[in-house]
Design a protein around this motif. Structure first.
Motif, short mmCIF file in Angstrom:
data_model
loop_
_atom_site.label_atom_id
_atom_site.label_comp_id
_atom_site.label_asym_id
_atom_site.label_seq_id
_atom_site.Cartn_x
_atom_site.Cartn_y
_atom_site.Cartn_z
N ALA A 136 0.85 -1.20 0.00
CA ALA A 136 0.00 0.00 0.00
C ALA A 136 0.88 1.25 0.00
N HIS A 137 0.30 2.35 -0.47
CA HIS A 137 1.04 3.60 -0.67
C HIS A 137 0.25 4.72 0.01
N CYS A 138 0.79 5.28 1.11
CA CYS A 138 -0.03 6.11 2.01
C CYS A 138 0.38 7.58 1.97
N LEU A 139 -0.44 8.35 1.30
CA LEU A 139 -0.19 9.78 1.17
C LEU A 139 -1.34 10.60 1.77
N THR A 140 -2.56 10.21 1.41
CA THR A 140 -3.73 11.02 1.75
C THR A 140 -4.00 11.06 3.26
N GLU A 141 -4.38 12.25 3.71
CA GLU A 141 -4.69 12.47 5.14
C GLU A 141 -6.06 13.12 5.26
N GLY A 144 -7.09 16.28 3.53
CA GLY A 144 -7.23 16.36 2.07
C GLY A 144 -5.98 16.00 1.32
N ALA A 145 -6.20 15.57 0.08
CA ALA A 145 -5.08 15.17 -0.76
C ALA A 145 -4.85 16.16 -1.89
N SER A 146 -5.84 17.00 -2.16
CA SER A 146 -5.73 17.86 -3.35
C SER A 146 -4.54 18.81 -3.27
N ASP A 147 -4.28 19.37 -2.08
CA ASP A 147 -3.13 20.26 -1.93
C ASP A 147 -1.83 19.54 -2.28
N GLN A 177 -5.66 8.27 5.36
CA GLN A 177 -7.01 7.78 5.04
C GLN A 177 -7.14 7.43 3.55
N PHE A 178 -8.17 6.65 3.27
CA PHE A 178 -8.55 6.26 1.89
C PHE A 178 -7.47 5.42 1.20
N ILE A 179 -6.72 4.60 1.92
CA ILE A 179 -5.55 3.94 1.33
C ILE A 179 -5.93 2.60 0.68
N SER A 180 -5.66 2.48 -0.61
CA SER A 180 -5.92 1.23 -1.33
C SER A 180 -5.08 0.12 -0.71
N ASN A 181 -5.70 -1.02 -0.47
CA ASN A 181 -5.07 -2.15 0.22
C ASN A 181 -4.70 -1.81 1.67
N ALA A 387 -6.05 11.84 -7.47
CA ALA A 387 -6.47 13.24 -7.71
C ALA A 387 -7.85 13.30 -8.36
N THR A 388 -8.58 14.35 -7.99
CA THR A 388 -9.92 14.54 -8.55
C THR A 388 -9.81 15.07 -9.99
N VAL A 389 -10.96 15.10 -10.66
CA VAL A 389 -10.99 15.58 -12.05
C VAL A 389 -10.48 17.02 -12.12
N THR A 407 -1.75 29.14 -8.95
CA THR A 407 -1.43 28.07 -7.99
C THR A 407 -2.66 27.20 -7.77
N TYR A 408 -3.84 27.77 -8.04
CA TYR A 408 -5.12 27.06 -7.88
C TYR A 408 -5.30 26.51 -6.47
N ALA A 409 -4.76 27.23 -5.50
CA ALA A 409 -4.87 26.80 -4.10
C ALA A 409 -5.02 28.03 -3.22
C1 FAD Z 1 -11.04 4.26 -3.82
C2 FAD Z 1 -9.95 5.21 -3.46
C3 FAD Z 1 -8.65 4.75 -3.33
C4 FAD Z 1 -7.63 5.61 -2.94
N1 FAD Z 1 -6.36 5.11 -2.75
C5 FAD Z 1 -5.40 5.92 -2.22
C6 FAD Z 1 -4.11 5.39 -1.91
O1 FAD Z 1 -3.83 4.22 -2.13
N2 FAD Z 1 -3.20 6.22 -1.34
C7 FAD Z 1 -3.46 7.53 -1.10
O2 FAD Z 1 -2.59 8.22 -0.57
N3 FAD Z 1 -4.68 8.06 -1.39
C8 FAD Z 1 -5.65 7.29 -1.93
N4 FAD Z 1 -6.89 7.81 -2.25
C9 FAD Z 1 -7.14 9.21 -1.99
C10 FAD Z 1 -7.32 10.04 -3.25
O3 FAD Z 1 -6.08 10.29 -3.87
C11 FAD Z 1 -8.05 11.30 -2.81
O4 FAD Z 1 -9.36 10.94 -2.40
C12 FAD Z 1 -8.19 12.31 -3.88
O5 FAD Z 1 -6.94 12.77 -4.29
C13 FAD Z 1 -9.02 13.50 -3.42
O6 FAD Z 1 -8.61 13.97 -2.16
P1 FAD Z 1 -9.67 14.18 -1.00
O7 FAD Z 1 -10.58 13.01 -1.00
O8 FAD Z 1 -8.93 14.49 0.23
O9 FAD Z 1 -10.51 15.41 -1.51
P2 FAD Z 1 -10.30 16.96 -1.17
O10 FAD Z 1 -8.86 17.33 -1.39
O11 FAD Z 1 -10.84 17.20 0.20
O12 FAD Z 1 -11.21 17.62 -2.25
C14 FAD Z 1 -12.64 17.75 -2.11
C15 FAD Z 1 -13.19 18.55 -3.31
O13 FAD Z 1 -12.60 19.85 -3.33
C16 FAD Z 1 -11.96 20.10 -4.57
N5 FAD Z 1 -10.76 20.88 -4.33
C17 FAD Z 1 -9.82 20.67 -3.37
N6 FAD Z 1 -8.85 21.59 -3.46
C18 FAD Z 1 -9.17 22.39 -4.50
C19 FAD Z 1 -8.56 23.53 -5.13
N7 FAD Z 1 -7.40 23.99 -4.69
N8 FAD Z 1 -9.20 24.09 -6.17
C20 FAD Z 1 -10.38 23.61 -6.62
N9 FAD Z 1 -11.01 22.53 -6.10
C21 FAD Z 1 -10.40 21.94 -5.05
C22 FAD Z 1 -11.63 18.72 -5.14
O14 FAD Z 1 -11.49 18.75 -6.57
C23 FAD Z 1 -12.83 17.92 -4.69
O15 FAD Z 1 -13.88 18.12 -5.59
C24 FAD Z 1 -7.92 6.97 -2.69
C25 FAD Z 1 -9.22 7.46 -2.86
C26 FAD Z 1 -10.23 6.59 -3.23
C27 FAD Z 1 -11.61 7.14 -3.40
#
Ligand code: FAD
Length: 412
Positions: A136-141, A144-147, A177-181, A387-389, A407-409
């Motif tokens: 498993a590969h653990c980055l997300t907290e 949020g992961a978007s930053d 959180q949300f870590i695959s495997n 990452a989201t769309v 920077t979109y942040a």
């Molecule tokens: C099934 C599954 C498996 C996953 N596996 C892993 C894994 O193995 N390891 C790991 O580390 N992570 C994993 N993830 C995490 C995944 O990478 C994150 O869920 C994803 O990147 C989105 O982060 P978040 O859920 O924290 O959303 P957030 O960052 O909280 O975002 C929420 C919403 O806000 C929007 N948003 C956030 N910031 C901005 C901005 N600056 N500008 C505009 N819009 C913004 C986003 O686009 C989104 O629509 C997994 C997620 C899922 C669902």
């Protein structure tokens, strides 16, 4: 021979056919006959070990592991293209199973590139020996992961998980959180902040963490709406002590994670494509056999148009995957941009394919035992993985126009 066969080498065709047979003979019947297992609240029971043992028999469980440690090494010139081919096939059977396996391949590539030799000698043989061994590969907290994906490179956006070197051990505190495997892995790659004074690009380190490390707790299996045969998990680290030599990359780990993320995005897209292919195959069969309005559905023009759209989206995505995977294999300059484009575009296109599948099945499409709504649920997951769309779109623009993009942040 059609075009998708034509561009493959003989080895790739053979491998694809072997995996195709494994899916048709082993995986698809299991999923069809055990569809209630998807809803079992006992995560360990959802995928029987025999499914992974069979994957082992045909050599796809240990892709990415160097041959010297007993793994199945692919031709490095086309490794990512072959990953794509195989994961599409596996996801055609089940996208959760494809996640389980692909996670092992991607983390193996990362370890092959970044882990010190003694750790490779220790862990690769264990992975090869044990069909249940997951990585498993653990980055997300929770914050949020978007930053991190952007990345928003200022100290205030750093990871909350922190690592401090003390008496020959890295002491790590935090949560992932949300870590695959994450729920059932034996070995984790964990990212943590090691320099609070700088942004994450220069202040994040990565560590190799065995499951039995004191201070590590797996706190939860997330019950996801799709890809349910992969157990997504949550972890906490409380004064977790990791030996000093389990450091993979000091401070600059985000930059080095490209060896994981570039193949990773291709794999996300190809697994996603496999879900679309399954939706198309089931729908094509249905519309040629189900009679409504005095004729099989395919004779109705509106049905033919939808089916053509589904097929066109699938072929267009497969061509894009080949193009982007080749860019990664050949280390072409715009590979990163293509990976981000591909990941988000595929998630949106295959969502449309699965929506058409649902509509063409009518009421049958929403019945659990028919298996069509499962594909719709599985497809929905891909918009949020790696990452989201919207964040992926920002990354495309940042790659194309680095000097003028935002920077979109931190919109305050
Ligand atoms: C099934 C599954 C498996 C996953 N596996 C892993 C894994 O193995 N390891 C790991 O580390 N992570 C994993 N993830 C995490 C995944 O990478 C994150 O869920 C994803 O990147 C989105 O982060 P978040 O859920 O924290 O959303 P957030 O960052 O909280 O975002 C929420 C919403 O806000 C929007 N948003 C956030 N910031 C901005 C901005 N600056 N500008 C505009 N819009 C913004 C986003 O686009 C989104 O629509 C997994 C997620 C899922 C669902």
């Amino acid at each position: 021979m059609n075009m998708s066969d034509h561009i493959l080498s003989e080895d790739q065709r053979m491998m694809r056919d072997t995996v195709h047979a494994y899916i048709d003979d082993v995986v698809a019947p299991y999923i069809r006959d055990n569809w209630k297992k998807e809803w079992s609240m006992e995560p360990a029971d959802r995928v029987p070990v025999e499914i992974l043992e069979k994957a082992d028999e045909i050599g796809i469980r240990t892709l990415g592991v160097p041959e010297e440690f007993g793994g199945m090494e692919l031709d490095s010139a086309t490794e990512v293209q072959t990953f794509a081919l195989i994961s599409e096939e596996v996801a055609r059977g089940d996208s959760g199973l494809a996640d389980k396996l692909a996670q092992n391949w991607k983390v193996s590539v990362l370890l092959r590139n970044l882990a010190p030799r003694h750790l490779q000698e220790k862990w690769f043989p264990r992975l090869v020996e044990d069909p249940n061994f997951l990585l498993a590969h653990c980055l997300t907290e929770p914050r949020g992961a978007s930053d991190r994906w952007l990345p928003h490179n200022v100290p205030s956006a750093n990871m909350d998980t922190k690592a401090v070197l003390k008496d020959g051990h890295w002491v790590i505190n935090g949560r992932k959180q949300f870590i695959s495997n994450g729920y059932d892995a034996s070995l984790y790659v964990v990212y943590a902040n090691t320099r609070p004074d700088v942004g994450m690009v220069h202040g994040t380190s990565s560590f190799l963490v065995p499951r039995d490390t004191p201070g590590l707790s797996v706190t939860k299996c997330n019950e996801t709406m799709g890809c349910r045969f992969m157990n997504n998990g949550e972890l906490t680290f409380e004064d977790m002590r990791v030996p000093e030599d389990h450091l993979l990359v000091k401070d600059e780990a985000m930059g080095h994670a490209g060896v994981y993320f570039r193949p990773g995005k291709i794999l996300q897209a190809s697994k996603n494509l496999g879900v679309g292919v399954a939706a198309f195959e089931k729908t094509a069969e249905y519309v040629q056999n189900y009679v409504q309005g005095g004729a099989p559905l395919i004779k109705h023009q509106a049905v033919a148009i939808r089916l053509a759209d589904m097929a066109t989206r699938i072929d267009a995505i497969r061509a894009f995957i080949n193009y982007a995977a080749r860019a990664v294999d050949e280390r072409v300059g715009d590979a990163d941009k293509l990976c981000n484009m591909l990941k988000y575009h595929t998630s949106e296109e295959i969502m449309k394919v699965c929506k058409d599948a649902l509509e063409l099945h009518g009421g049958t499409g929403v019945m659990l035992e028919a298996g069509i709504e499962k594909l719709f649920r599985d497809a929905a997951i891909f918009m949020h993985m790696d990452a989201t769309v919207d964040i992926s779109r920002f990354k495309v623009i940042k790659a194309m126009f680095p000097d003028t993009a935002g920077t979109y942040a931190d919109p305050k």
